[in-house]
Design a protein around this motif. Structure first.
Motif, PDB file in Angstrom:
ATOM      1  N   HIS A 176       7.733 -54.941  23.377  1.00  0.00           N
ATOM      2  CA  HIS A 176       7.743 -54.053  22.182  1.00  0.00           C
ATOM      3  C   HIS A 176       6.206 -54.153  21.307  1.00  0.00           C
ATOM      4  N   ASP A 177       5.831 -53.203  20.789  1.00  0.00           N
ATOM      5  CA  ASP A 177       4.790 -53.239  19.757  1.00  0.00           C
ATOM      6  C   ASP A 177       4.938 -53.737  18.410  1.00  0.00           C
ATOM      7  N   ILE A 178       4.564 -54.992  18.357  1.00  0.00           N
ATOM      8  CA  ILE A 178       4.627 -55.652  16.926  1.00  0.00           C
ATOM      9  C   ILE A 178       4.471 -54.675  15.567  1.00  0.00           C
ATOM     10  N   LYS A 179       3.459 -54.012  15.972  1.00  0.00           N
ATOM     11  CA  LYS A 179       2.768 -52.955  14.770  1.00  0.00           C
ATOM     12  C   LYS A 179       4.157 -51.848  14.485  1.00  0.00           C
ATOM     13  N   LEU A 180       4.610 -51.587  15.757  1.00  0.00           N
ATOM     14  CA  LEU A 180       5.874 -50.502  15.481  1.00  0.00           C
ATOM     15  C   LEU A 180       6.847 -51.139  14.654  1.00  0.00           C
ATOM     16  N   ILE A 181       7.184 -52.200  15.120  1.00  0.00           N
ATOM     17  CA  ILE A 181       8.247 -52.981  14.391  1.00  0.00           C
ATOM     18  C   ILE A 181       8.126 -53.371  12.628  1.00  0.00           C
ATOM     19  N   ARG A 182       6.779 -53.516  12.411  1.00  0.00           N
ATOM     20  CA  ARG A 182       6.557 -53.758  11.161  1.00  0.00           C
ATOM     21  C   ARG A 182       6.501 -52.399  10.346  1.00  0.00           C
ATOM     22  N   GLU A 183       6.215 -51.468  10.905  1.00  0.00           N
ATOM     23  CA  GLU A 183       6.177 -50.112  10.216  1.00  0.00           C
ATOM     24  C   GLU A 183       7.430 -49.456  10.171  1.00  0.00           C
ATOM     25  N   ASN A 184       8.566 -49.865  11.194  1.00  0.00           N
ATOM     26  CA  ASN A 184       9.863 -49.061  11.154  1.00  0.00           C
ATOM     27  C   ASN A 184      10.840 -50.368  11.731  1.00  0.00           C
ATOM     28  N   ALA A 185      11.124 -51.128  10.846  1.00  0.00           N
ATOM     29  CA  ALA A 185      11.987 -52.207  11.337  1.00  0.00           C
ATOM     30  C   ALA A 185      13.596 -51.899  11.301  1.00  0.00           C
ATOM     31  N   GLU A 186      13.710 -50.717  10.561  1.00  0.00           N
ATOM     32  CA  GLU A 186      15.176 -50.355  10.552  1.00  0.00           C
ATOM     33  C   GLU A 186      15.210 -49.530  11.661  1.00  0.00           C
ATOM     34  N   GLY A 187      14.261 -48.639  11.923  1.00  0.00           N
ATOM     35  CA  GLY A 187      14.571 -47.893  13.310  1.00  0.00           C
ATOM     36  C   GLY A 187      14.552 -48.833  14.565  1.00  0.00           C
ATOM     37  N   PHE A 188      13.899 -49.786  14.510  1.00  0.00           N
ATOM     38  CA  PHE A 188      13.895 -50.736  15.872  1.00  0.00           C
ATOM     39  C   PHE A 188      15.388 -51.425  15.839  1.00  0.00           C
ATOM     40  N   ASP A 189      15.705 -51.884  14.792  1.00  0.00           N
ATOM     41  CA  ASP A 189      17.149 -52.161  15.073  1.00  0.00           C
ATOM     42  C   ASP A 189      18.257 -51.422  15.245  1.00  0.00           C
ATOM     43  N   ALA A 190      18.214 -50.140  14.386  1.00  0.00           N
ATOM     44  CA  ALA A 190      19.088 -49.011  15.053  1.00  0.00           C
ATOM     45  C   ALA A 190      18.772 -48.753  16.602  1.00  0.00           C
TER      46      ALA A 190
ATOM     47  N   LEU B 279      18.086 -51.060  18.899  1.00  0.00           N
ATOM     48  CA  LEU B 279      18.856 -52.341  19.402  1.00  0.00           C
ATOM     49  C   LEU B 279      20.383 -52.240  19.563  1.00  0.00           C
ATOM     50  N   ALA B 280      20.779 -51.352  18.365  1.00  0.00           N
ATOM     51  CA  ALA B 280      22.226 -51.323  18.062  1.00  0.00           C
ATOM     52  C   ALA B 280      22.770 -50.383  19.176  1.00  0.00           C
ATOM     53  N   ARG B 281      22.155 -49.225  19.642  1.00  0.00           N
ATOM     54  CA  ARG B 281      22.348 -48.564  20.561  1.00  0.00           C
ATOM     55  C   ARG B 281      22.835 -49.268  21.902  1.00  0.00           C
ATOM     56  N   ARG B 282      22.354 -50.390  22.253  1.00  0.00           N
ATOM     57  CA  ARG B 282      22.662 -51.178  23.165  1.00  0.00           C
ATOM     58  C   ARG B 282      23.515 -52.522  22.922  1.00  0.00           C
ATOM     59  N   GLY B 283      23.998 -52.422  21.817  1.00  0.00           N
ATOM     60  CA  GLY B 283      25.067 -53.376  21.512  1.00  0.00           C
ATOM     61  C   GLY B 283      24.534 -54.578  21.138  1.00  0.00           C
ATOM     62  N   ILE B 284      23.191 -54.556  20.389  1.00  0.00           N
ATOM     63  CA  ILE B 284      22.623 -55.593  20.154  1.00  0.00           C
ATOM     64  C   ILE B 284      22.276 -55.753  18.561  1.00  0.00           C
ATOM     65  N   ALA B 285      22.678 -57.305  18.095  1.00  0.00           N
ATOM     66  CA  ALA B 285      22.656 -57.352  16.669  1.00  0.00           C
ATOM     67  C   ALA B 285      21.006 -57.196  16.195  1.00  0.00           C
ATOM     68  N   PRO B 286      20.773 -56.915  15.003  1.00  0.00           N
ATOM     69  CA  PRO B 286      19.441 -56.458  14.264  1.00  0.00           C
ATOM     70  C   PRO B 286      18.588 -57.859  14.576  1.00  0.00           C
ATOM     71  N   LEU B 287      17.500 -57.383  15.037  1.00  0.00           N
ATOM     72  CA  LEU B 287      16.309 -58.872  15.264  1.00  0.00           C
ATOM     73  C   LEU B 287      15.012 -58.646  14.552  1.00  0.00           C
ATOM     74  N   SER B 288      14.838 -57.607  13.841  1.00  0.00           N
ATOM     75  CA  SER B 288      13.646 -57.354  13.278  1.00  0.00           C
ATOM     76  C   SER B 288      13.247 -58.326  12.176  1.00  0.00           C
ATOM     77  N   ARG B 289      14.310 -58.602  11.331  1.00  0.00           N
ATOM     78  CA  ARG B 289      13.804 -59.942  10.237  1.00  0.00           C
ATOM     79  C   ARG B 289      13.326 -61.150  11.121  1.00  0.00           C
ATOM     80  N   GLU B 290      14.154 -61.585  12.107  1.00  0.00           N
ATOM     81  CA  GLU B 290      13.751 -62.782  12.782  1.00  0.00           C
ATOM     82  C   GLU B 290      12.130 -62.471  13.307  1.00  0.00           C
TER      83      GLU B 290
END
Length: 422
Positions: free
Chosen positions: A2-16, A18-29
């Motif tokens: 994953h592109d760390i820049k995109l995670i910085r720009e849209n952490a909420e979208g990244f976690d959403a 992951l949630a589709r795959r049943g994975i808990a939020p990871l953006s904060r970590e």
């Protein structure tokens, strides 16, 4: 990756995603680790500036024959802190890369919700299952009765989940592989490629097999890995490269042995050759620009479907749900062929678009003219699994006397043979 820049720009979208795959939020970590890494780099740059300033003052003091003891002690403290950061920076870089490397790709918006294969969506069905005037047998029953499929001999040589094919069934498997290669190269524009069956860690990492799926692989004693599919070496041929956009899409195909440990599959498909440690497969790989990949995914899937249609094997196309889509894939179509001995459809091909996920891991890029490089999109698909095609042909073309009719498109590869009998 994953592109760390995109995670910085849209952490909420990244976690959403992951949630589709049943994975808990990871953006904060991830972002906390990223912040530590960036802070360490910023501090290192500050210290280097301070070191330069102190060095300048020491030089001035010495030229003026003044006492520079305090300045030299300060310079020593700065150098010690820089040395610590010289080790800390790479450690944090590696930790962030390792963390990102274990996270699966985000899913395409078209992928349906669902937990497992029961939630996959039937996109289309082709062909009608044959109406038998007798009870159809499974491939292992047919093969053993013909004396051309030897499971006991294979177990003596290598253990469970291996098969020895003999005589005309061995030739039929070879015919299937050659037929598929000829079709994909002459009709679908794929370049035939012969690849190594052993690859290094970086190659396995590039397509997503490592580090997460090491237990599914076979390793050698000299640090190499047996390929689970020719996707691995084919895709990595562009690793580290910047390909001119005018050369894309690249389309490659290979017929190779594949090796899988089948970890976690104990008790599944133990009879016959459906789930083997060693099998042959014709692989399709495409390297494209981002604008081309959606259309290329459809094209690749149609190329695999054309094989089954030419063999006149009933099949269906499945769009995999969120819970059944593989680690590297953003969207996957499975082709399932009808096997009358089991009375069900079984997977024979899987065609996936990974978008830029593998390309980031491999640093595989393209460039338009003199512009800035961007990551390619990579796609892979089975065109198709040769062993499973053999199973499908045996079961769909079986006769009541136990013989097997050779499909007409394979007869030129079989020396004109029309039927396989004991």
């Amino acid at each position: 990756m994953h592109d760390i820049k995109l995670i910085r720009e849209n952490a909420e979208g990244f976690d959403a995603g992951l949630a589709r795959r049943g994975i808990a939020p990871l953006s904060r970590e991830i972002l906390e680790l990223d912040e530590q890494r960036r802070a360490a780099l910023a501090r290192q740059q500050e210290l280097q500036a301070e070191r330069n300033a102190v060095s300048k003052k020491i030089g001035e003091a010495k030229r003026a024959k003044a006492d520079s003891t305090e300045l030299e002690a300060q310079g020593m403290r700065i150098r010690e802190e820089i040395a610590k950061l010289d080790a800390e920076g790479p450690r944090l870089d590696a930790l962030l890369r390792d963390t990102l490397g274990k996270i699966p790709n985000l899913l395409d918006a078209a992928v349906p919700e669902g937990k497992d294969e029961a939630d996959n969506k039937v996109e289309k069905t082709w062909g009608a299952p044959r109406n038998f005037a007798f009870t159809p047998k499974e491939h292992h029953e047919l093969g053993e009765a013909l004396g051309m499929m030897d499971f006991a001999g294979a177990a003596k040589l290598a253990g469970a989940r291996f098969t020895v094919l003999k005589d005309k069934l061995a030739r039929l498997e070879r015919a299937l592989g050659q037929f598929m290669l000829d079709m994909h190269t002459s009709e679908h524009g794929y370049a035939e490629t012969v690849v190594p069956l052993l690859v290094n860690d970086a190659t396995m990492y590039g397509t997503g097999q490592l580090p997460k799926f090491a237990e599914d692989l076979f390793a050698t004693t000299d640090g190499r890995w047996l390929i689970p599919t020719a996707e691995v070496p084919l895709t990595n041929l562009v690793a580290g490269d910047i390909t001119p956009a005018a050369q894309l899409p690249l389309r490659m195909t290979a017929l190779s042995y594949c090796f899988r440990s089948e970890a976690g599959s104990a008790g599944r498909d133990v009879r016959g050759m459906l789930r083997q440690h060693q099998f042959t497969k014709v692989e399709l790989v495409s390297i494209t620009t981002p604008e081309q990949s959606t259309e290329e995914h459809e094209r690749m899937t149609r190329a695999a479907e054309a094989v089954l249609e030419r063999l006149e094997l009933p099949y269906r196309r499945m769009l995999l749900c969120a819970g059944d889509t593989g680690f590297s894939a953003a969207k996957t179509y499975d082709l399932e062929v009808w096997v009358p001995g089991q009375g069900k459809y079984r997977e024979i091909s899987s065609c996936s678009n990974t978008l830029a996920f593998q390309a980031r891991r491999m640093n595989a890029r393209f460039r338009v003219g003199d512009g800035r490089p961007d990551f390619v999109h990579t796609l892979n698909g089975s065109g198709t699994a040769v062993g499973r095609a053999l199973i499908a042909v045996m079961e769909n073309y079986q006769n009541e006397d136990g013989s097997i009719t050779v499909p007409s498109v394979l007869r030129p590869y079989m020396g004109g043979l029309e039927s396989i009998a004991a």
